[in-house]
Every structure is written in C-alpha cells, then in structure tokens.
Design a protein around this motif. Structure first.
Motif, PDB file in Angstrom:
ATOM      1  N   TYR A   1      33.993  29.999  57.753  1.00 21.88           N
ATOM      2  CA  TYR A   1      33.958  30.457  56.370  1.00 21.88           C
ATOM      3  C   TYR A   1      33.008  29.625  55.515  1.00 21.88           C
ATOM      4  CZ  TYR A   1      35.923  31.429  51.708  1.00 21.88           C
ATOM      5  OH  TYR A   1      36.106  31.764  50.388  1.00 21.88           O
TER       6      TYR A   1
ATOM      7  N   ILE B   1      27.669  29.365  55.466  1.00 23.69           N
ATOM      8  CA  ILE B   1      27.191  30.644  54.955  1.00 23.69           C
ATOM      9  C   ILE B   1      26.229  31.337  55.920  1.00 23.69           C
ATOM     10  CG2 ILE B   1      25.995  31.755  53.017  1.00 23.69           C
ATOM     11  CD1 ILE B   1      28.795  30.529  52.425  1.00 23.69           C
TER      12      ILE B   1
ATOM     13  N   ARG C   1      28.394  36.216  48.839  1.00 26.25           N
ATOM     14  CA  ARG C   1      28.510  35.024  49.692  1.00 26.25           C
ATOM     15  C   ARG C   1      27.137  34.435  49.994  1.00 26.25           C
ATOM     16  NH1 ARG C   1      29.733  33.925  55.319  1.00 26.25           N
ATOM     17  NH2 ARG C   1      31.168  32.178  55.326  1.00 26.25           N
TER      18      ARG C   1
ATOM     19  N   PRO D   1      31.113  29.943  49.466  1.00 25.61           N
ATOM     20  CA  PRO D   1      32.063  31.033  49.317  1.00 25.61           C
ATOM     21  C   PRO D   1      32.622  31.113  47.900  1.00 25.61           C
ATOM     22  CG  PRO D   1      32.532  29.769  51.293  1.00 25.61           C
ATOM     23  CD  PRO D   1      31.481  29.010  50.507  1.00 25.61           C
TER      24      PRO D   1
END
Length: 91
Positions: A50, A53, A83, A89
């Motif tokens: 997560y 990126i 994103r 995030p």
C-alpha cells in the motif's frame, strides 16, 4: 499485504483493517458517512504494498455498500489516479 478498504465513487478511501474482516458495524459507520455526503462506495480487499505507490496494488471488489452515480470501474480509476498523483496514499 491485504487490507480491507472502502473506496468512494470520487476515489477517496478509508482502511478498515488488515488482520481481520471488518464488522458490519464498522462498514455501516463508513456507509452512513458516505451517504450523508451523497457518495457511493464499495467494500474492497486491497493486496500489495500500500505504501509503495509505484508497486502494484490490486483491488478486489467485494460488494457495493452505498448507492453510486458512477460504476465501480470509474471509482477504481479515480482511486488509482489520486494515489499516483499524491505520491502517498490518501485516506
């Protein structure tokens, strides 16, 4: 790593948990907030890094949690655009 998320139709999102499935109460709280703002949303299971990126982050749509004016594919594209633009995030 897998994480439970709700993605709104505008691409913004919130994480509900990583190590367990979210409860219906947790989902309901986010759904109420989305509905209050006139936004649709989907419960999804994200898989990948997560915080990196540039690395793949897969999304598996589980179910729609609030009525939306746009299809899932549009929300998913908006999530990915936000994103990649932010460099980190959102949500």
């Amino acid at each position: 790593m897998k994480r439970w998320m709700i993605i709104a139709e505008d691409g913004r999102h919130t994480t509900l948990g990583q190590h367990r499935s979210p409860t219906e109460e947790e989902i309901g709280q986010v759904t109420a907030s989305l509905s209050a703002h006139g936004l649709g949303g989907w419960l999804v299971l994200g898989d990948g890094d997560y915080y990196q990126i540039r690395k793949p982050f897969d999304l598996e749509k589980v179910r729609q949690v609030s009525e939306s004016q746009v299809p899932w594919e549009v929300a998913e594209t908006r999530f990915r655009d936000l994103r990649s633009q932010s460099g980190s995030p959102a949500g």
